[in-house]
Design a protein around this motif. Sequence first.
Motif, PDB file in Angstrom:
ATOM      1  N   PRO A 127      -6.249 -10.898  30.460  1.00  0.00           N
ATOM      2  CA  PRO A 127      -5.172 -10.533  29.526  1.00  0.00           C
ATOM      3  C   PRO A 127      -3.826 -10.332  30.221  1.00  0.00           C
ATOM      4  O   PRO A 127      -3.764  -9.763  31.316  1.00  0.00           O
ATOM      5  CB  PRO A 127      -5.679  -9.218  28.912  1.00  0.00           C
ATOM      6  N   GLU A 128      -2.776 -10.759  29.555  1.00  0.00           N
ATOM      7  CA  GLU A 128      -1.430 -10.627  30.110  1.00  0.00           C
ATOM      8  C   GLU A 128      -1.051  -9.174  30.336  1.00  0.00           C
ATOM      9  O   GLU A 128      -0.347  -8.855  31.298  1.00  0.00           O
ATOM     10  CB  GLU A 128      -0.417 -11.290  29.174  1.00  0.00           C
ATOM     11  N   ILE A 165     -15.406  -7.001  31.850  1.00  0.00           N
ATOM     12  CA  ILE A 165     -14.581  -5.791  31.772  1.00  0.00           C
ATOM     13  C   ILE A 165     -13.468  -5.967  30.748  1.00  0.00           C
ATOM     14  O   ILE A 165     -13.144  -5.056  29.986  1.00  0.00           O
ATOM     15  CB  ILE A 165     -14.015  -5.438  33.162  1.00  0.00           C
ATOM     16  N   GLY A 166     -12.883  -7.174  30.707  1.00  0.00           N
ATOM     17  CA  GLY A 166     -11.825  -7.430  29.738  1.00  0.00           C
ATOM     18  C   GLY A 166     -12.300  -7.300  28.305  1.00  0.00           C
ATOM     19  O   GLY A 166     -11.559  -6.859  27.423  1.00  0.00           O
ATOM     20  N   LYS A 167     -13.558  -7.675  28.043  1.00  0.00           N
ATOM     21  CA  LYS A 167     -14.090  -7.632  26.674  1.00  0.00           C
ATOM     22  C   LYS A 167     -14.729  -6.293  26.335  1.00  0.00           C
ATOM     23  O   LYS A 167     -14.648  -5.833  25.186  1.00  0.00           O
ATOM     24  CB  LYS A 167     -15.127  -8.741  26.477  1.00  0.00           C
ATOM     25  N   TYR A 168     -15.392  -5.666  27.314  1.00  0.00           N
ATOM     26  CA  TYR A 168     -16.218  -4.511  26.998  1.00  0.00           C
ATOM     27  C   TYR A 168     -15.859  -3.246  27.764  1.00  0.00           C
ATOM     28  O   TYR A 168     -16.389  -2.172  27.445  1.00  0.00           O
ATOM     29  CB  TYR A 168     -17.695  -4.843  27.265  1.00  0.00           C
ATOM     30  N   LYS A 222     -10.310  -1.067  32.471  1.00  0.00           N
ATOM     31  CA  LYS A 222      -9.393  -2.213  32.450  1.00  0.00           C
ATOM     32  C   LYS A 222      -8.174  -1.947  33.316  1.00  0.00           C
ATOM     33  O   LYS A 222      -7.753  -2.813  34.090  1.00  0.00           O
ATOM     34  CB  LYS A 222      -8.974  -2.515  31.015  1.00  0.00           C
ATOM     35  N   ARG A 223      -7.612  -0.753  33.188  1.00  0.00           N
ATOM     36  CA  ARG A 223      -6.426  -0.423  33.996  1.00  0.00           C
ATOM     37  C   ARG A 223      -6.773  -0.362  35.478  1.00  0.00           C
ATOM     38  O   ARG A 223      -5.969  -0.755  36.334  1.00  0.00           O
ATOM     39  CB  ARG A 223      -5.842   0.910  33.540  1.00  0.00           C
ATOM     40  N   ALA A 224      -7.962   0.102  35.795  1.00  0.00           N
ATOM     41  CA  ALA A 224      -8.355   0.262  37.197  1.00  0.00           C
ATOM     42  C   ALA A 224      -8.671  -1.060  37.875  1.00  0.00           C
ATOM     43  O   ALA A 224      -8.429  -1.220  39.080  1.00  0.00           O
ATOM     44  CB  ALA A 224      -9.561   1.199  37.298  1.00  0.00           C
ATOM     45  N   TRP A 225      -9.210  -2.037  37.123  1.00  0.00           N
ATOM     46  CA  TRP A 225      -9.750  -3.235  37.749  1.00  0.00           C
ATOM     47  C   TRP A 225      -9.050  -4.543  37.416  1.00  0.00           C
ATOM     48  O   TRP A 225      -8.888  -5.405  38.293  1.00  0.00           O
ATOM     49  CB  TRP A 225     -11.244  -3.366  37.418  1.00  0.00           C
ATOM     50  N   LEU A 226      -8.630  -4.722  36.187  1.00  0.00           N
ATOM     51  CA  LEU A 226      -8.132  -6.043  35.792  1.00  0.00           C
ATOM     52  C   LEU A 226      -6.868  -6.478  36.538  1.00  0.00           C
ATOM     53  O   LEU A 226      -6.775  -7.651  36.934  1.00  0.00           O
ATOM     54  CB  LEU A 226      -7.914  -6.096  34.281  1.00  0.00           C
ATOM     55  N   ASP A 270     -25.691   0.204  24.781  1.00  0.00           N
ATOM     56  CA  ASP A 270     -26.495  -0.633  23.886  1.00  0.00           C
ATOM     57  C   ASP A 270     -25.985  -2.066  23.776  1.00  0.00           C
ATOM     58  O   ASP A 270     -26.562  -2.871  23.061  1.00  0.00           O
ATOM     59  CB  ASP A 270     -26.529  -0.013  22.483  1.00  0.00           C
ATOM     60  N   ALA A 271     -24.889  -2.393  24.463  1.00  0.00           N
ATOM     61  CA  ALA A 271     -24.279  -3.719  24.303  1.00  0.00           C
ATOM     62  C   ALA A 271     -24.456  -4.611  25.519  1.00  0.00           C
ATOM     63  O   ALA A 271     -23.799  -5.640  25.634  1.00  0.00           O
ATOM     64  CB  ALA A 271     -22.783  -3.577  23.994  1.00  0.00           C
ATOM     65  N   ALA A 272     -25.352  -4.227  26.410  1.00  0.00           N
ATOM     66  CA  ALA A 272     -25.426  -4.941  27.686  1.00  0.00           C
ATOM     67  C   ALA A 272     -25.824  -6.402  27.532  1.00  0.00           C
ATOM     68  O   ALA A 272     -25.351  -7.256  28.279  1.00  0.00           O
ATOM     69  CB  ALA A 272     -26.391  -4.239  28.634  1.00  0.00           C
ATOM     70  N   LEU A 273     -26.709  -6.721  26.577  1.00  0.00           N
ATOM     71  CA  LEU A 273     -27.093  -8.121  26.401  1.00  0.00           C
ATOM     72  C   LEU A 273     -25.892  -8.969  26.003  1.00  0.00           C
ATOM     73  O   LEU A 273     -25.686 -10.063  26.533  1.00  0.00           O
ATOM     74  CB  LEU A 273     -28.206  -8.240  25.351  1.00  0.00           C
ATOM     75  N   MET A 274     -25.086  -8.465  25.093  1.00  0.00           N
ATOM     76  CA  MET A 274     -23.870  -9.171  24.714  1.00  0.00           C
ATOM     77  C   MET A 274     -22.924  -9.297  25.906  1.00  0.00           C
ATOM     78  O   MET A 274     -22.292 -10.326  26.118  1.00  0.00           O
ATOM     79  CB  MET A 274     -23.168  -8.441  23.565  1.00  0.00           C
ATOM     80  N   GLN A 275     -22.834  -8.231  26.692  1.00  0.00           N
ATOM     81  CA  GLN A 275     -21.970  -8.256  27.864  1.00  0.00           C
ATOM     82  C   GLN A 275     -22.446  -9.296  28.874  1.00  0.00           C
ATOM     83  O   GLN A 275     -21.637 -10.010  29.473  1.00  0.00           O
ATOM     84  CB  GLN A 275     -21.944  -6.874  28.511  1.00  0.00           C
ATOM     85  N   LEU A 276     -23.752  -9.374  29.063  1.00  0.00           N
ATOM     86  CA  LEU A 276     -24.301 -10.351  29.999  1.00  0.00           C
ATOM     87  C   LEU A 276     -23.963 -11.770  29.571  1.00  0.00           C
ATOM     88  O   LEU A 276     -23.515 -12.587  30.376  1.00  0.00           O
ATOM     89  CB  LEU A 276     -25.818 -10.188  30.111  1.00  0.00           C
TER      90      LEU A 276
END
Length: 386
Positions: free
Chosen positions: A57-58, A98-101, A107-111, A229-235
């Motif tokens: 993300p910009e 990280i950008g999505k989830y 996001k501030r720390a890593w992206l 609970d969203a790890a499968l989607m994240q993967l």
Amino acid sequence: MGFIETDEQRELRSAVAKLGERYNYVDYVLPRARRGEPLTELWNEAGKLGFLGVNLPEEYGGGGAGIYELALVQEELAARGAGLLLVVVSPAICGTIIGKYGTDDQKRAWLPGLADGSKIMAFGITEPDAGSNSHQITTTARRDGEDWILSGNKIFISGVDQADAVLIVARTEDHRSGKLKPALFIVPTDTENFVRTPMAMDIVEPDHQFTLFLDDVRLPADALVGSEDAALMQLFAGLNPERILGAAMAVGMGRYALAAAAKYAQERTVWKTPIGAHQGIAHPLAQCKIELELAKLMMQKAATLYDAGDDFGAAEAANMAKYAAAEASIKCLDQAIQTHGGGGLTQEYGLAAMLGAARIARVAPVSREMILNFVAQHSLALPRSY
């Protein structure tokens, strides 16, 4: 999807190609690979030019584009023999997840760092007894007050020595069912009880593989990425880009080998005729070109579908692209070596040194057999075989 790239995409290709030419295979990549040294200078400059974060993300320092553009970057670098393995891992897998989830703090720390290359994140999913079956992962995370405690080990984890953290796939207990479910954690590489051991690999590569040991590694609550609970989607959000970027690297490597073969076939003269005039040389190279272009088209389709939000279509196309690109890349390199004759096995051309790197694409990040299983089951509706 269109077959004509935008002006911005063409300009990006041109700019990345110029960088790849300066950090080319013969003069820069191969000498460092033989010494087992990472491509730090190339990585840093690619980051400063904004190439590593084109998909992020910009608002966090990225280019605001998509996986298509990041695959474009990888392909053009690899076409000069300068593909970056950690592009597959850091901005493609980890940056996307990280950008999505990720939380706003994550996001501030890593992206921003992932976008400009000043931070690198590795990805830890493979285990000795799990392999392609991620359902058998035994690395577990349990609560201890507000903290998490991780225990387990990982294998074939790329670039841990260059990384600031590893995105670890672990499993937590679902107290409703008692079953284990996947969850993702950011583990800084300097965390206590986090131990990395280099693996002895028999290939010429600038990046190293590691075994990881997590012996009751204590992490704060905010190490968990997104929802438990969203790890499968994240993967899936990260694994499809992984396959697309792996395909891009293979396509680029095939382009490099094919260009080297064509140049040699134009210049090498036997019995007063360039060897490229003989069909025995020309036709195999032409066949390689066709198969490589077909693989590239599937890679572009996969990236376009992913960026459009078509997760199932992207998964099918990404697996097919990875399979096709791996096969085409190996065929291009093998034919390039054959075109050079004995010279193809000398250090002067460096083609034989690429064999191990090209062969990886058939095995990782997912084996061709598992891709065939996927296509048989999901594309052809055949009974599951495993």
